[in-house]
Design a protein around this motif. Structure first.
Motif, short mmCIF file in Angstrom:
data_model
loop_
_atom_site.label_atom_id
_atom_site.label_comp_id
_atom_site.label_asym_id
_atom_site.label_seq_id
_atom_site.Cartn_x
_atom_site.Cartn_y
_atom_site.Cartn_z
N ALA A 88 -34.89 -45.01 7.27
CA ALA A 88 -33.83 -44.69 6.31
C ALA A 88 -34.22 -43.57 5.34
O ALA A 88 -35.36 -43.49 4.88
CB ALA A 88 -33.45 -45.93 5.52
N SER A 89 -33.23 -42.76 5.03
CA SER A 89 -33.40 -41.76 3.97
C SER A 89 -33.15 -42.37 2.61
O SER A 89 -33.79 -42.00 1.62
CB SER A 89 -32.42 -40.60 4.20
N CYS A 90 -32.19 -43.30 2.54
CA CYS A 90 -31.89 -43.98 1.28
C CYS A 90 -31.03 -45.20 1.57
O CYS A 90 -30.64 -45.44 2.72
CB CYS A 90 -31.21 -43.05 0.28
N ALA A 91 -30.72 -45.95 0.54
CA ALA A 91 -29.93 -47.18 0.72
C ALA A 91 -28.99 -47.38 -0.46
O ALA A 91 -29.24 -46.91 -1.58
CB ALA A 91 -30.85 -48.38 0.86
N LEU A 92 -27.94 -48.10 -0.16
CA LEU A 92 -26.98 -48.55 -1.17
C LEU A 92 -26.91 -50.06 -1.01
O LEU A 92 -26.54 -50.56 0.05
CB LEU A 92 -25.62 -47.91 -0.93
N THR A 93 -27.29 -50.80 -2.04
CA THR A 93 -27.44 -52.24 -1.88
C THR A 93 -26.85 -53.01 -3.05
O THR A 93 -26.78 -52.49 -4.16
CB THR A 93 -28.92 -52.62 -1.73
N LYS A 94 -26.44 -54.21 -2.77
CA LYS A 94 -26.07 -55.10 -3.86
C LYS A 94 -27.35 -55.54 -4.58
O LYS A 94 -28.45 -55.39 -4.06
CB LYS A 94 -25.27 -56.30 -3.32
N PHE A 138 -36.58 -47.37 15.86
CA PHE A 138 -35.19 -47.64 15.49
C PHE A 138 -34.27 -46.54 16.01
O PHE A 138 -33.21 -46.82 16.57
CB PHE A 138 -35.07 -47.75 13.96
N ARG A 139 -34.68 -45.29 15.84
CA ARG A 139 -33.84 -44.18 16.30
C ARG A 139 -33.67 -44.21 17.83
O ARG A 139 -32.57 -43.98 18.34
CB ARG A 139 -34.43 -42.85 15.85
N MET A 140 -34.72 -44.53 18.54
CA MET A 140 -34.63 -44.60 20.00
C MET A 140 -33.75 -45.75 20.44
O MET A 140 -32.91 -45.61 21.33
CB MET A 140 -36.03 -44.74 20.60
N ARG A 141 -33.91 -46.91 19.82
CA ARG A 141 -33.15 -48.09 20.21
C ARG A 141 -31.66 -47.87 20.04
O ARG A 141 -30.85 -48.35 20.84
CB ARG A 141 -33.62 -49.30 19.41
N HIS A 142 -31.27 -47.15 18.98
CA HIS A 142 -29.86 -46.99 18.67
C HIS A 142 -29.34 -45.58 18.94
O HIS A 142 -28.25 -45.23 18.51
CB HIS A 142 -29.61 -47.38 17.21
N ALA A 143 -30.14 -44.78 19.64
CA ALA A 143 -29.74 -43.43 20.05
C ALA A 143 -29.27 -42.59 18.87
O ALA A 143 -28.20 -41.98 18.88
CB ALA A 143 -28.63 -43.52 21.11
N ILE A 144 -30.10 -42.55 17.83
CA ILE A 144 -29.82 -41.76 16.64
C ILE A 144 -30.73 -40.54 16.66
O ILE A 144 -31.96 -40.67 16.81
CB ILE A 144 -30.07 -42.58 15.35
N SER A 145 -30.16 -39.37 16.51
CA SER A 145 -30.96 -38.15 16.58
C SER A 145 -31.99 -38.10 15.46
O SER A 145 -31.80 -38.70 14.40
CB SER A 145 -30.06 -36.91 16.51
N SER A 146 -33.06 -37.37 15.70
CA SER A 146 -34.20 -37.36 14.76
C SER A 146 -33.86 -36.71 13.43
O SER A 146 -34.53 -36.95 12.43
CB SER A 146 -35.38 -36.63 15.40
N ASP A 147 -32.82 -35.87 13.40
CA ASP A 147 -32.50 -35.18 12.15
C ASP A 147 -31.29 -35.77 11.42
O ASP A 147 -30.90 -35.27 10.35
CB ASP A 147 -32.27 -33.69 12.41
N ALA A 148 -30.68 -36.82 11.95
CA ALA A 148 -29.54 -37.45 11.27
C ALA A 148 -30.02 -38.34 10.14
O ALA A 148 -30.83 -39.24 10.36
CB ALA A 148 -28.72 -38.27 12.26
N PRO A 149 -29.57 -38.09 8.90
CA PRO A 149 -30.00 -38.96 7.79
C PRO A 149 -29.40 -40.36 7.94
O PRO A 149 -28.20 -40.51 8.21
CB PRO A 149 -29.47 -38.26 6.54
N ILE A 150 -30.23 -41.38 7.80
CA ILE A 150 -29.79 -42.77 7.91
C ILE A 150 -29.62 -43.35 6.51
O ILE A 150 -30.54 -43.29 5.68
CB ILE A 150 -30.81 -43.59 8.72
N VAL A 151 -28.45 -43.89 6.26
CA VAL A 151 -28.16 -44.54 4.97
C VAL A 151 -27.95 -46.03 5.23
O VAL A 151 -27.04 -46.41 5.98
CB VAL A 151 -26.93 -43.94 4.29
N VAL A 152 -28.79 -46.84 4.65
CA VAL A 152 -28.68 -48.30 4.80
C VAL A 152 -27.67 -48.82 3.78
O VAL A 152 -27.76 -48.52 2.58
CB VAL A 152 -30.05 -48.97 4.60
N LEU A 153 -26.72 -49.61 4.24
CA LEU A 153 -25.71 -50.22 3.37
C LEU A 153 -25.90 -51.73 3.41
O LEU A 153 -25.87 -52.34 4.49
CB LEU A 153 -24.30 -49.86 3.86
N MET A 154 -26.10 -52.34 2.25
CA MET A 154 -26.34 -53.78 2.19
C MET A 154 -25.28 -54.44 1.30
O MET A 154 -25.43 -54.50 0.08
CB MET A 154 -27.76 -54.05 1.70
N PRO A 155 -24.21 -54.95 1.93
CA PRO A 155 -23.09 -55.49 1.16
C PRO A 155 -23.26 -56.94 0.74
O PRO A 155 -22.36 -57.52 0.13
CB PRO A 155 -21.92 -55.35 2.14
N GLY A 156 -24.39 -57.56 1.07
CA GLY A 156 -24.63 -58.94 0.66
C GLY A 156 -24.64 -59.90 1.83
O GLY A 156 -24.36 -59.54 2.97
#
Length: 396
Positions: A277-283, A191-209
């Motif tokens: 992901a490091s964590c998520a915020l979801t409905k 996922f990080r390679m596909r979207h060019a996200i650095s290895s140390d950037a925390p990923i927060v998943v947001l799921m608005p529905g």
């Protein structure tokens, strides 16, 4: 793709028994697609018709009308759509009368599905409702209207069969489809390679529905939350997994955000996102179980029309809205609902999940406990559901 999955009305008898399916939202489309595959494995001559989304259509179902027309919830939100919903109901009933299917299976979406089952009471088709209405959570008196609506009901949660049995209704537990979701197959590095996200950037998943009525209420709060969160975590990378049908809506809404979230519409990419992901915020909803499968620590949030919230609070009979919390019997994940769905409270909660290892470990331990309760006695959930359906279909 098997040719026998679909045939035009009037041609079914030559090809096999007809099962008419109804899915009204993205989660139902996933369940319906897996069920079609499991049923076809048991009887390759089955023919499918009805209403579904992209996954069911990929298996050959030609949806009677777009599934998105049914994807609406909330007491106030549904009012402007009543005329269209009434028209879709008429079309569904007429199609069933024309095709004369051997069985009608409605999947979740009780507001539309149960009315449809009532309307086709004398059609001659056997009726199955898959995903028991959550009457145990709110409006328990609804069960008085349920007798006679179906020949068999299939439930996803282990406690539902006992709850319905105590009220004189049979519900058969077939396991939860989240167990077949493939979440565990996600790969973080991919996922990080596909979207060019650095290895140390925390990923927060947001799921608005997944519904049009949900997303506009949560996304603006998520944006303000991110602004606050970046004060402590400046390199945080937001990721928004979406049903493909909602992607254009969300892209338009986030166009002017200072940091553009990664939009994910492919299911495998979503699973990779969960792994990273490091964590998520979801409905609230099934997404909490998906995240639990991916071992993603989370907070649950939700915001609806204030009028809808006013009535809901008087009807809801359970202590939690998050499925993870309900199954655990305690608050495993924080719930920030309605007036607690504020940018500051959400930012503070997400910040804690990004920095408190003990909180993360406690959630992950509870996830394993919860998921163990969701397996059917034998096979996968879709196979268990297919066995129940075939036994009814084959009964004289």
């Amino acid at each position: 793709m098997p040719d026998s999955f679909f045939h035009p009305p009037g041609h079914e008898e030559a090809h096999g028994r007809v099962i008419w399916l109804l899915a009204g939202e993205a989660s139902g489309d996933v369940i319906g697609a897996r069920l079609m595959v499991a049923l076809h494995a048991q009887d390759p001559d089955l023919v499918f018709a009805g209403v579904g989304g992209g996954r069911m259509e990929a298996l050959g179902l030609r949806s009677l009308f777009p599934m998105r027309d049914l994807a609406v919830m909330g007491l106030v939100e549904v009012l402007p759509r009543m005329r269209q919903l009434s028209q879709r109901m008429l079309e569904a009933v007429q199609d069933i009368e024309l095709r004369k299917p051997d069985m009608v299976i409605t999947i979740d979406s009780p507001g539309f599905a149960l009315r449809l089952l009532k309307r086709i009471e004398h059609s001659g088709a056997k009726r199955v409702h898959y995903v028991a209405p959550q009457a145990w959570a709110w409006r328990a008196k609804r069960v008085k209207k349920f007798p006679g609506l179906w020949d068999r009901m299939l439930c996803l949660l282990p406690f539902e069969s006992d709850w319905y049995a105590a009220r004189g209704l049979e519900a058969r537990f077939v396991g939860h489809p989240v167990l077949q979701s493939g979440v565990k197959e996600g790969v973080a590095e991919r996922f990080r390679m596909r979207h060019a996200i650095s290895s140390d950037a925390p990923i927060v998943v947001l799921m608005p529905g997944s519904r049009r009525s949900e997303v506009p209420r949560l996304l603006p709060v998520f944006r303000k939350m991110l602004d606050l969160l970046r004060l402590k975590h400046p390199d945080v990378c937001p990721v928004i997994p979406l049903a493909p049908v909602m992607a254009p809506v969300v892209r338009a809404m986030i166009r002017k955000w200072p940091v553009q979230p990664v939009i994910v519409t492919d299911v495998h990419d979503k699973h990779d996102a969960f792994a990273a992901a490091s964590c998520a915020l979801t409905k609230s909803g099934t997404s909490t179980l998906e995240l639990a499968m991916g071992k993603v620590p989370m907070a649950v949030t939700y915001r609806v029309n204030p009028v809808t919230a006013f009535f809901a609070r008087r009807l809801i009979k359970v202590p939690y809205v998050a499925m993870v919390n309900l199954l655990a019997g305690r608050e495993v994940v924080p719930e920030l609902l309605q007036e607690n769905c504020t940018p500051q409270k959400l930012a503070d909660t997400v910040s804690q999940l990004l920095s408190d290892e003990n909180a993360v470990t406690a959630q992950r331990d509870a996830f394993a406990e919860v998921l163990a309760k969701l397996a059917p006695p034998q096979g996968t959930p879709s196979e268990a559901a297919a066995r129940e359906i075939m036994s009814l279909l084959n009964a004289t």
